[in-house]
Design a protein around this motif. Structure first.
Motif, PDB file in Angstrom:
ATOM      1  N   GLY A   1       5.400   5.078  -1.263  1.00 18.77           N
ATOM      2  CA  GLY A   1       3.986   4.870  -0.977  1.00 18.77           C
ATOM      3  C   GLY A   1       3.641   3.421  -0.729  1.00 18.77           C
ATOM      4  O   GLY A   1       4.487   2.544  -0.667  1.00 18.77           O
ATOM      5  N   ARG A   2       2.357   3.194  -0.627  1.00 21.45           N
ATOM      6  CA  ARG A   2       1.807   1.872  -0.324  1.00 21.45           C
ATOM      7  C   ARG A   2       1.346   1.212  -1.622  1.00 21.45           C
ATOM      8  O   ARG A   2       0.625   1.824  -2.398  1.00 21.45           O
ATOM      9  CB  ARG A   2       0.627   2.062   0.631  1.00 21.45           C
ATOM     10  N   LEU A   3       1.748  -0.039  -1.837  1.00 20.19           N
ATOM     11  CA  LEU A   3       1.341  -0.754  -3.050  1.00 20.19           C
ATOM     12  C   LEU A   3      -0.027  -1.414  -2.920  1.00 20.19           C
ATOM     13  O   LEU A   3      -0.731  -1.575  -3.909  1.00 20.19           O
ATOM     14  CB  LEU A   3       2.371  -1.820  -3.422  1.00 20.19           C
ATOM     15  N   ASP A   4      -0.390  -1.866  -1.712  1.00 24.50           N
ATOM     16  CA  ASP A   4      -1.677  -2.528  -1.497  1.00 24.50           C
ATOM     17  C   ASP A   4      -1.944  -3.623  -2.520  1.00 24.50           C
ATOM     18  O   ASP A   4      -2.918  -3.593  -3.256  1.00 24.50           O
ATOM     19  CB  ASP A   4      -2.818  -1.507  -1.493  1.00 24.50           C
ATOM     20  N   ASP A   5      -1.047  -4.606  -2.588  1.00 26.27           N
ATOM     21  CA  ASP A   5      -1.159  -5.779  -3.456  1.00 26.27           C
ATOM     22  C   ASP A   5      -1.067  -5.484  -4.949  1.00 26.27           C
ATOM     23  O   ASP A   5      -1.370  -6.338  -5.770  1.00 26.27           O
ATOM     24  CB  ASP A   5      -2.442  -6.567  -3.154  1.00 26.27           C
ATOM     25  N   GLN A   6      -0.684  -4.277  -5.324  1.00 29.70           N
ATOM     26  CA  GLN A   6      -0.446  -3.967  -6.735  1.00 29.70           C
ATOM     27  C   GLN A   6       1.002  -4.308  -7.063  1.00 29.70           C
ATOM     28  O   GLN A   6       1.855  -4.345  -6.188  1.00 29.70           O
ATOM     29  CB  GLN A   6      -0.689  -2.484  -7.015  1.00 29.70           C
ATOM     30  N   SER A   7       1.265  -4.544  -8.324  1.00 32.18           N
ATOM     31  CA  SER A   7       2.636  -4.787  -8.760  1.00 32.18           C
ATOM     32  C   SER A   7       3.382  -3.455  -8.824  1.00 32.18           C
ATOM     33  O   SER A   7       2.780  -2.427  -9.132  1.00 32.18           O
ATOM     34  CB  SER A   7       2.650  -5.421 -10.146  1.00 32.18           C
TER      35      SER A   7
END
Length: 166
Positions: free
Chosen positions: A57-63
């Motif tokens: 999936g996509r992290l979108d600036d999350q760790s």
């Protein structure tokens, strides 16, 4: 334990020059929409020794979550060969991609996937070997089927313009 490696291989000729295929398959981008996987790369460049974490999936600036699979580029010969080692509990997968020029500005892509179990007894390893080989071969065929999509994605990404940064 020697003798417990499972190796699967596949190859395909694709209608793209080697440099385009290299950028598409070897250079780690923050997100691969083709595979729906995010990569968090340690450092600014993709090269031998680069360490990364990958998550679905996509992290979108999350760790990335704790325990996410960790990997390392263990071989890097620009436009010819790249190998990554992905550590999962309790196993290691090594993916090697080799590129060679083919006629009419096309490229021969070869993928080798090696699996090494790190735990489990002799009986368990024997039982799982056939399943692991089937999964590995299916993964290779799936990845070879997606080369065109990876090339298209790489050419739309400004981050891959020089073929060396992630």
């Amino acid at each position: 334990m020697p003798g417990w490696l499972t190796v699967a291989e596949g190859a395909r000729r694709v209608p793209y020059v080697r440099s385009r295929v290299w950028r598409a398959l070897a250079v780690l981008q923050p997100y691969c929409a083709v595979c729906d996987v995010s990569y968090v790369v340690d450092g600014a460049a993709t090269k031998q020794g680069t360490e990364f974490v990958c998550v679905p999936g996509r992290l979108d600036d999350q760790s990335p979550p704790g325990g996410a699979p960790r990997g390392r580029i263990v071989e890097w010969k620009p436009e010819h060969r790249v190998a990554t080692r992905l550590e999962l509990t309790p196993e290691v997968w090594v993916t090697t991609i080799e590129l060679a020029d083919a006629p009419d500005e096309s490229t021969d892509v070869s993928i080798t996937l090696t699996h090494e179990p790190l735990a489990g007894g002799l009986l368990r390893r024997r039982r799982q070997r056939k399943t692991v080989r089937k999964v590995a071969q299916g993964t290779i065929e799936s990845e070879l089927d997606k080369v065109a999509d990876h090339v298209c994605q790489a050419e739309q990404s400004p981050d891959s313009a020089d073929g060396s940064s992630a």
